[in-house]
Design an enzyme around this catalytic site. Structure first.
Site, PDB file in Angstrom:
ATOM      1  N   ASP A   1     -28.750  23.911 -30.701  1.00 54.48           N
ATOM      2  CA  ASP A   1     -28.683  23.346 -31.854  1.00 54.48           C
ATOM      3  C   ASP A   1     -27.267  23.503 -32.322  1.00 54.48           C
ATOM      4  O   ASP A   1     -26.941  22.567 -33.057  1.00 54.48           O
ATOM      5  CB  ASP A   1     -29.576  24.374 -32.779  1.00 54.48           C
ATOM      6  CG  ASP A   1     -29.591  25.832 -32.801  1.00 54.48           C
ATOM      7  OD1 ASP A   1     -28.935  26.256 -31.715  1.00 54.48           O
ATOM      8  OD2 ASP A   1     -29.889  26.745 -33.695  1.00 54.48           O
TER       9      ASP A   1
ATOM     10  N   LYS B   1     -30.447  28.256 -25.165  1.00 57.81           N
ATOM     11  CA  LYS B   1     -31.199  28.867 -26.244  1.00 57.81           C
ATOM     12  C   LYS B   1     -31.568  30.202 -26.006  1.00 57.81           C
ATOM     13  O   LYS B   1     -32.877  30.614 -26.092  1.00 57.81           O
ATOM     14  CB  LYS B   1     -32.290  27.793 -26.634  1.00 57.81           C
ATOM     15  CG  LYS B   1     -33.003  28.144 -27.884  1.00 57.81           C
ATOM     16  CD  LYS B   1     -32.012  27.745 -29.335  1.00 57.81           C
ATOM     17  CE  LYS B   1     -33.010  28.038 -30.434  1.00 57.81           C
ATOM     18  NZ  LYS B   1     -31.999  27.873 -31.854  1.00 57.81           N
TER      19      LYS B   1
ATOM     20  N   ASP C   1     -28.089  11.738 -25.119  1.00 58.41           N
ATOM     21  CA  ASP C   1     -28.272  10.578 -25.943  1.00 58.41           C
ATOM     22  C   ASP C   1     -27.574  10.601 -27.569  1.00 58.41           C
ATOM     23  O   ASP C   1     -26.865   9.516 -27.838  1.00 58.41           O
ATOM     24  CB  ASP C   1     -29.678  10.339 -26.406  1.00 58.41           C
ATOM     25  CG  ASP C   1     -30.476   9.479 -25.487  1.00 58.41           C
ATOM     26  OD1 ASP C   1     -30.113   9.313 -24.280  1.00 58.41           O
ATOM     27  OD2 ASP C   1     -31.522   9.135 -25.678  1.00 58.41           O
TER      28      ASP C   1
ATOM     29  N   ASP D   1     -31.276  15.985 -21.963  1.00 57.27           N
ATOM     30  CA  ASP D   1     -31.605  14.534 -22.191  1.00 57.27           C
ATOM     31  C   ASP D   1     -31.262  14.209 -23.743  1.00 57.27           C
ATOM     32  O   ASP D   1     -30.857  13.185 -24.046  1.00 57.27           O
ATOM     33  CB  ASP D   1     -33.168  14.719 -22.032  1.00 57.27           C
ATOM     34  CG  ASP D   1     -34.013  13.420 -22.345  1.00 57.27           C
ATOM     35  OD1 ASP D   1     -33.265  12.284 -22.286  1.00 57.27           O
ATOM     36  OD2 ASP D   1     -35.237  13.406 -21.837  1.00 57.27           O
TER      37      ASP D   1
ATOM     38  N   TYR E   1     -39.747  19.622 -18.284  1.00 54.71           N
ATOM     39  CA  TYR E   1     -40.410  18.253 -17.634  1.00 54.71           C
ATOM     40  C   TYR E   1     -41.221  18.348 -16.370  1.00 54.71           C
ATOM     41  O   TYR E   1     -41.855  17.463 -16.003  1.00 54.71           O
ATOM     42  CB  TYR E   1     -39.104  17.379 -17.445  1.00 54.71           C
ATOM     43  CG  TYR E   1     -38.523  16.697 -18.830  1.00 54.71           C
ATOM     44  CD1 TYR E   1     -39.150  17.310 -19.983  1.00 54.71           C
ATOM     45  CD2 TYR E   1     -37.597  15.958 -18.823  1.00 54.71           C
ATOM     46  CE1 TYR E   1     -38.662  16.945 -21.117  1.00 54.71           C
ATOM     47  CE2 TYR E   1     -36.930  15.745 -19.765  1.00 54.71           C
ATOM     48  CZ  TYR E   1     -37.383  16.064 -20.998  1.00 54.71           C
ATOM     49  OH  TYR E   1     -36.678  15.670 -22.464  1.00 54.71           O
TER      50      TYR E   1
END
Ligand code: NAD
Length: 372
Positions: free
Chosen positions: A224, A192, A252, A248, A141
């Site tokens: 994942d 990852k 959620d 992020d 980001y």
């Protein structure tokens, strides 16, 4: 000396739910004799309308001087045509970066009264208590270079950069290990590393940091798989630590396990425990102005603010028993009490509940807080 709190309601449902949190704060001040001075500012779209930018220099100065910031939410369709550098969300990202709020603590706790509201079977989520520690000021980001360029053949290409320095990984790992030590003693680091070099380094640094935390059981999971495990068997997790973008998304996902995104507070702290406290959800433009929003995440964010940033001498969850901590406990209990009484906003509504709007939910919390 008075503690300084800056209130930034933002856009959409932000001002509505902030009004309820401020009611709860007034009640807590009354009951516990708290000495807190509140200042107010605009952020996001509201600041763009007033000053042309999502975070003005004046508001940033107020934020720097505050012990803590209670933040609502920013954004909405009205500002969708703003250039990327001047979008409402930039105000939030800038605050996080300027105050170096690198540690985002996102609890995902399922209030037992809401087990039925989860999208998963009650037996999978009853008693769920996860803490997601998300790195907040680095990663893709913020990485440079970024942008959209035109290639030789005229086709446009978008690009971003995913970077983490060792020191950034080390400090967030430390926060996560400390949190795990004070909770269930288990930390799962999410990366990852089979595809991205940057998260290979992440894993290396987290393993190195674990040497100082023999009492914490460290595991690793690819992002994942972590997403899959969160919806398959979420209670396997205690504390999860991950980078900005993965955090992020996963937080959620964890939010939905708890039944409503409207129930989840979060804290973003720097090394001095100065912090910004905000609901996990956005500005919900689809229900803004309709007295429908659930104010409990904002009210629970206030409780975290009192505990982590306004309690004198407190460090992350040090168990201090000062007035601010007592007030935080009382606010959390009042939220649980209103749920016990059957009050529900529409997002957590169930058969036989007492359906209430934003303001009535806030009033019910105040009532429980003052008449405990
Ligand atoms: P959102 O979280 O605003 O809404 C998602 C869904 O959850 C909507 O159906 C909404 O009505 C519902 N919801 C959210 N909060 C609720 C609450 N308190 N009570 C009841 N229902 C609630 O996410 P979105 O729709 O993807 O984004 C809307 C705007 O918010 C966008 O402009 C986005 O950029 C912004 N946003 C801001 C933040 C922030 O300020 N931290 C975070 C996420 C999104």
């Amino acid at each position: 000396m008075s503690k300084q709190m800056l209130c930034l309601p933002g856009d959409g449902i932000g001002p509505e739910i902030m009004a309820e949190a401020l009611k709860a704060l007034d009640a807590a001040k009354l009951r516990f004799g708290l000495d807190i001075e509140i200042s107010h500012g605009l952020v996001g779209g509201a600041a763009i309308d007033q000053y042309g930018v999502p975070l003005s220099d004046e508001t940033l100065a107020l934020a720097r001087n505050a012990d803590a910031i209670l933040f609502g939410s920013v954004g909405g369709p009205k500002w969708d045509d703003q250039p990327m550098a001047n979008r409402p969300e930039k105000g939030l990202l800038q605050l996080r970066a300027e105050l170096d709020l690198f540690a985002n603590l996102r609890p995902a706790i399922l209030f037992p009264q809401l087990a039925e509201a989860s999208s998963l079977k009650p037996e999978l989520v009853a008693g769920l208590d996860i803490l997601i520690v998300r790195e907040l000021t680095g990663g893709i980001y913020f990485g440079e270079p970024r942008g959209v360029r035109t290639l030789g053949n005229g086709e446009r290409e978008g690009y971003n950069t995913y970077v983490y320095r060792e020191s950034e990984i080390r400090r967030i790992a430390k926060v996560a290990f400390e949190a795990a030590r004070k909770r269930g003693g288990r930390l799962c680091s999410v990366d990852k590393s089979n595809v991205l070099e940057v998260t290979g380094l992440w894993r290396e640094v987290v393993i190195a940091e674990s040497a100082g935390y023999n009492d914490v059981e460290l595991s690793h999971m690819y992002v994942d798989n972590a997403a899959m495990q969160l919806v398959r068997a979420p209670k396997q997790f205690d504390v999860m630590v991950t980078g900005n973008m993965f955090g992020d998304i996963l937080s959620d996902c964890a939010a939905m396990l708890t039944g409503s995104i409207g129930m989840l507070p979060s804290a973003s702290l720097n090394e001095k425990n100065q912090g910004m406290y905000e609901p996990v959800h956005g500005s919900a433009p689809d229900i803004a102005g309709e007295n429908k929003a659930n104010p409990l995440a904002q009210i629970l964010s206030l409780a975290m603010l009192l505990r982590y940033s306004l309690a004198d001498g407190s460090s992350l969850a040090d168990g201090s028993s000062l007035a601010e901590v007592a007030a935080a406990d009382a606010i959390e209990k009042a939220v649980s009490d209103v749920l016990d009484k059957g009050y529900r906003t529409w997002d957590i509504a169930s058969e036989g509940c007492q359906l209430v709007g934003t303001a009535a939910m806030g009033d019910a919390v105040v009532d429980c807080l003052l008449n405990a």
